[in-house]
Design an enzyme around this catalytic site. Structure first.
Site, PDB file in Angstrom:
ATOM      1  N   SER A 105      18.026  39.263  16.262  1.00  0.00           N
ATOM      2  CA  SER A 105      18.038  38.581  14.982  1.00  0.00           C
ATOM      3  C   SER A 105      17.727  39.586  13.868  1.00  0.00           C
ATOM      4  CB  SER A 105      16.985  37.481  15.022  1.00  0.00           C
ATOM      5  OG  SER A 105      17.044  36.736  13.860  1.00  0.00           O
ATOM      6  N   GLY A 106      18.579  39.661  12.872  1.00  0.00           N
ATOM      7  CA  GLY A 106      18.362  40.580  11.746  1.00  0.00           C
ATOM      8  C   GLY A 106      18.944  41.964  11.952  1.00  0.00           C
ATOM      9  N   THR A 110      25.933  39.253  11.470  1.00  0.00           N
ATOM     10  CA  THR A 110      26.714  38.424  10.560  1.00  0.00           C
ATOM     11  C   THR A 110      27.402  39.280   9.501  1.00  0.00           C
ATOM     12  OG1 THR A 110      25.279  36.559  11.002  1.00  0.00           O
ATOM     13  CG2 THR A 110      26.565  36.454   8.976  1.00  0.00           C
ATOM     14  N   ASN A 158      14.691  37.635   9.484  1.00  0.00           N
ATOM     15  CA  ASN A 158      15.905  37.829   8.688  1.00  0.00           C
ATOM     16  C   ASN A 158      15.937  36.808   7.549  1.00  0.00           C
ATOM     17  OD1 ASN A 158      18.501  38.048   7.696  1.00  0.00           O
ATOM     18  ND2 ASN A 158      19.520  37.886   9.681  1.00  0.00           N
ATOM     19  N   SER A 161      19.128  34.271   8.256  1.00  0.00           N
ATOM     20  CA  SER A 161      19.341  34.199   9.703  1.00  0.00           C
ATOM     21  C   SER A 161      20.263  33.035  10.066  1.00  0.00           C
ATOM     22  CB  SER A 161      17.986  34.028  10.392  1.00  0.00           C
ATOM     23  OG  SER A 161      18.162  33.993  11.779  1.00  0.00           O
ATOM     24  N   SER A 162      21.291  33.318  10.863  1.00  0.00           N
ATOM     25  CA  SER A 162      22.189  32.250  11.314  1.00  0.00           C
ATOM     26  C   SER A 162      21.424  31.407  12.321  1.00  0.00           C
ATOM     27  CB  SER A 162      23.415  32.840  12.006  1.00  0.00           C
ATOM     28  OG  SER A 162      23.798  34.058  11.411  1.00  0.00           O
ATOM     29  N   GLY A 381      21.042  36.071  17.546  1.00  0.00           N
ATOM     30  CA  GLY A 381      20.544  37.163  18.373  1.00  0.00           C
ATOM     31  C   GLY A 381      19.297  36.796  19.138  1.00  0.00           C
ATOM     32  N   GLU A 383      15.719  36.408  20.288  1.00  0.00           N
ATOM     33  CA  GLU A 383      14.558  36.337  19.392  1.00  0.00           C
ATOM     34  C   GLU A 383      13.302  35.866  20.100  1.00  0.00           C
ATOM     35  OE1 GLU A 383      16.050  33.830  16.243  1.00  0.00           O
ATOM     36  OE2 GLU A 383      15.548  31.995  17.290  1.00  0.00           O
TER      37      GLU A 383
HETATM   38  P1  ADP Z   1      21.964  39.051  12.085  1.00  0.00           P
HETATM   39  O1  ADP Z   1      23.193  38.226  11.845  1.00  0.00           O
HETATM   40  O2  ADP Z   1      22.146  40.051  13.161  1.00  0.00           O
HETATM   41  O3  ADP Z   1      20.736  38.230  12.322  1.00  0.00           O
HETATM   42  P2  ADP Z   1      22.461  39.893   9.365  1.00  0.00           P
HETATM   43  O4  ADP Z   1      23.852  40.353   9.543  1.00  0.00           O
HETATM   44  O5  ADP Z   1      22.252  38.591   8.703  1.00  0.00           O
HETATM   45  O6  ADP Z   1      21.674  39.895  10.758  1.00  0.00           O
HETATM   46  O7  ADP Z   1      21.689  41.037   8.580  1.00  0.00           O
HETATM   47  C1  ADP Z   1      20.381  40.866   8.079  1.00  0.00           C
HETATM   48  C2  ADP Z   1      20.241  41.552   6.734  1.00  0.00           C
HETATM   49  O8  ADP Z   1      20.322  42.963   6.907  1.00  0.00           O
HETATM   50  C3  ADP Z   1      21.356  41.219   5.751  1.00  0.00           C
HETATM   51  O9  ADP Z   1      21.045  40.083   5.009  1.00  0.00           O
HETATM   52  C4  ADP Z   1      21.424  42.462   4.896  1.00  0.00           C
HETATM   53  O10 ADP Z   1      20.396  42.430   3.917  1.00  0.00           O
HETATM   54  C5  ADP Z   1      21.054  43.567   5.865  1.00  0.00           C
HETATM   55  N1  ADP Z   1      22.263  44.226   6.434  1.00  0.00           N
HETATM   56  C6  ADP Z   1      22.858  43.968   7.612  1.00  0.00           C
HETATM   57  N2  ADP Z   1      23.932  44.757   7.823  1.00  0.00           N
HETATM   58  C7  ADP Z   1      24.038  45.545   6.738  1.00  0.00           C
HETATM   59  C8  ADP Z   1      24.945  46.591   6.322  1.00  0.00           C
HETATM   60  N3  ADP Z   1      25.958  46.956   7.086  1.00  0.00           N
HETATM   61  N4  ADP Z   1      24.724  47.185   5.131  1.00  0.00           N
HETATM   62  C9  ADP Z   1      23.696  46.817   4.345  1.00  0.00           C
HETATM   63  N5  ADP Z   1      22.801  45.859   4.679  1.00  0.00           N
HETATM   64  C10 ADP Z   1      22.959  45.212   5.850  1.00  0.00           C
HETATM   65 MG    MG Z   2      23.410  36.178  11.778  1.00  0.00          MG
END
Ligand code: ADP
Ligand code: MG
Length: 650
Positions: A105-106, A110, A158, A161-162, A381, A383
């Site tokens: 997660s985070g 996404t 996050n 977070s989805s 993810g 968690e």
């Molecule tokens: P996950 O879906 O794996 O839980 P996210 O994709 O929502 O995580 O990413 C969490 C946060 O991290 C995003 O809101 C953003 O602030 C940061 N982040 C993630 N990927 C990137 C990236 N490629 N570039 C910049 N910031 C990112």
């Molecule tokens: Mg996500």
């Protein structure tokens, strides 16, 4: 744009590492992280280390063009390279593709999934608007803010977070022009609707609505103040604040995205009004079966938004009808039971609203011209929270299944190929997590879900008896442990997952697994004067059903089974997201934290298998030279043809 680099301490592809060890991998990722090179390959597998900041130019408008039509080794590692690989393979081989994005997660799943969609939109043609005001590509991309408003929330891990799993299939015609899409969603974490954990928030849409609704809308939805006025959004009067989010701004974006997707004004109003109704339901207080006017000021507001009479709502929240021997007996609930019933209604309505959002998005992006498919899997993810419940069990189980698929499709299948080619081969040992999947999903012998289902149909079944049975029957399993705690609120059973130990609390699990809504509530909603609300919870089940009801755990297992089957038929591509620290911070790389992920993801084994395979098939020097030659940075300017020849020969 940066070119591929062959600095020994920060190679583009871990296959080229000189120090093939966990430490070597971590050091390489750290050196790249320091230079804002967040992407690294292991052969075709892309690693992505979350930078937690915008990196200049990384996704600029020129970038898709740089990757379009190129092979992955021609450019610096990038999520666009993977998207290009999948998109090209789909058109060339006509096989369905799947991009599996995994990570804690985070870790950035996404974001990666959205970049893939953006890439495909940037490099593909456009001709399927089918009478829509907005192009199919726009509709696909604008579905994200809508789904995130209703399905994402701020957690300690996050800010965005989805809280649902998503498999998004992009559909194309034979030329690779997008024609539409299809979204499959997995279990929404609905307890958050009424009780987000400390420091966390409920779903974004509630805060967005309270911050961004117009005065007219506020009046219509009876929304006076901010989130502090709602029991479900505040803990003892305080609301978790997220500085990074501008809820008011996001509300306007979300509403405009709804329009872009194709939701008409009425549908938008129905959905927003349901979100408001859920908020007001959580404020219904002082329910009592005896008090004719109980429920407080929030009850008539909620009733009006739902299109039901005050008394009907109050009655359904304070009574339960039980049918025995063909006779219906309506009994009053205790005040505590009534409060629990109120929460159950809020959760069921919200979950159904989210499902309606997904259904409507699917309606807006559906197509009958789906000849080629590229799926993007972005599932919650792995968690570990302070308290882990049924939802975490499902989420972590989903991650086990995907890790298993990864092992099967990379480490195992590559080694099998070598064996079939008759190569003298010392197998690379790796942790096969099938044994953990069995512990959770097994039926013979019964695993955790099977015991859970079993207790759900036992007349005397309770969280306590579930806990006792799990402890008794699974204790000899290597990946299972249970405390001997008598107090249920403190009792835990621990599963040693591929990614770490998680202690699950059995309290509340049976109820969550049963996931049945009392008939009184369902009937009350079905009688709504608003047609959209009336159909929201689906048709009323037949009265005298003898069938064993389908549990939430059973459904989830079934969905995962289907997902794995679908993915198994596609050509897979992998993006493995890595979290550099636990504080959502940029410029911070916690080497131990990364090493832990490198270990459980099996990245060292991944590198070893790939290297050894190459080494057996061709002298390693040849292989290394090939890698170097294929990199454009090794060629002087103007040597395009010579390089192309070389690429062709190799
Ligand atoms: P996950 O879906 O794996 O839980 P996210 O994709 O929502 O995580 O990413 C969490 C946060 O991290 C995003 O809101 C953003 O602030 C940061 N982040 C993630 N990927 C990137 C990236 N490629 N570039 C910049 N910031 C990112
Ligand atoms: Mg996500």
């Amino acid at each position: 744009m940066h070119k591929r680099i062959y600095d020994k301490t920060a190679v583009d592809d871990l296959v080229l590492l000189t120090d093939i060890s966990e430490d070597g991998i971590v050091a390489n990722l750290q050196a790249r992280h320091a230079k804002d090179r967040i992407y690294t390959f292991i052969g075709p597998v892309l690693l992505s280390v979350n930078p937690f900041k915008e990196i200049n130019g990384l996704y600029s408008a020129a970038m898709p063009k740089a990757y379009e039509g190129k092979y992955a080794y021609e450019n610096a590692p990038h999520v666009f390279a993977v998207a290009e690989d999948a998109y090209r393979a789909m058109r060339r081989t006509r096989r369905d593709q799947a991009i599996l994005v995994s990570g804690e997660s985070g870790a950035g799943k996404t974001e990666a999934a959205k970049k893939i969609m953006e890439y495909v939109a940037a490099v593909s043609g456009d001709r399927f608007n089918r009478g829509h005001e907005h192009s199919v590509k726009e509709r696909l991309i604008q579905s994200n803010p809508v789904l995130e408003a209703f399905g994402n929330a701020t957690t300690v891990r996050n800010n965005n977070s989805s809280r649902f799993g998503k498999y998004m299939e992009l559909l194309f015609d034979f030329d690779g022009v997008p024609t539409g899409g299809r979204i499959t969603k997995y279990l929404l974490e609905k307890p958050r609707v009424v009780a987000p954990a400390a420091g966390e928030r409920s779903f974004h849409v509630f805060y967005q609505l309270l911050a961004g609704a117009s005065d007219e809308e506020r009046g219509r939805l009876s929304l006076g103040g901010g989130p502090e006025g709602f029991a479900s959004l505040s803990r003892e009067g305080t609301v978790a604040v997220v500085k990074a989010l501008d809820d008011g701004e996001e509300y306007l974006e979300m509403r405009s995205a709804m329009g872009d997707v194709g939701f008409d004004a009425q549908l938008q109003e129905e959905l927003v009004s349901l979100a408001a109704a859920v908020l007001h339901i959580s404020n219904v207080a002082g329910l009592s079966a005896k008090g004719a006017g109980s429920g407080g000021a929030a009850l008539p507001i909620a009733a009006a938004l739902l299109g039901v009479k005050d008394d009907a709502l109050r009655g359904a929240l304070t009574h339960r009808t039980i049918v025995t021997a063909g006779e219906a007996i309506r009994t009053p609930l205790s005040d505590g039971e009534a409060a629990a019933t109120r929460d159950a209604l809020a959760k069921a309505l919200y979950s159904a609203t989210f499902s309606a959002v997904v259904t409507e998005v699917n309606e807006a992006i559906k197509t009958d011209a789906s000849h080629l498919t590229t799926g993007i899997l972005d599932i919650y993810g792995f968690e570990i929270f302070g308290v882990n419940s049924f939802e975490q069990l499902c989420i972590n189980y989903a991650n086990e299944k995907l890790q298993q698929l990864f092992i099967e499709l990379t480490v195992l299948s590559e080694q099998q190929e070598y064996a079939e080619e008759g190569i003298a081969w010392t197998p690379v040992p790796f942790f096969d997590n099938r044994v953990v999947c069995e512990l959770i999903e097994g039926t013979k012998p019964a695993g955790v879900f099977a015991w859970l289902d079993e207790e759900c149909v036992m007349p005397q079944g309770s969280d306590t008896t579930l806990y006792e049975k799990l402890a008794k029957n699974l204790v000899s399993h290597k990946h299972f442990a249970a405390t001997t705690e008598k107090d249920l609120t403190k009792a835990l059973f621990t599963i040693t997952h591929y990614a770490g130990d998680v202690g699950y609390s059995p309290a509340g699990m049976l109820e969550k697994n049963r996931d049945t809504l009392f008939r009184d509530l369902h009937e009350m909603i079905a009688a709504s004067a608003k047609p959209f609300v009336a159909q929201l919870l689906g048709p009323l089940p037949g009265k005298a059903t003898q069938k064993r009801p389908v549990t939430a755990g059973f459904q989830f297992r079934q969905q995962m089974g289907e997902l794995v089957k679908v993915l198994g038929k596609c050509e897979p591509h992998y993006i493995r997201c890595i979290k550099p620290n636990d504080h959502k911070k940029s410029g911070s790389f916690d080497a131990d934290r990364v090493r832990h992920q490198v270990r459980y993801l099996g990245l060292l084994e991944n590198v070893q298998v790939r290297r050894a395979g190459f080494a057996y098939r061709q002298l390693f020097t040849v292989f290394a030279t090939r890698y170097r030659l294929l990199s454009s940075s090794c060629w002087p300017k103007g040597s395009g043809d010579a390089r192309a020849d070389c690429v062709a020969i190799l």
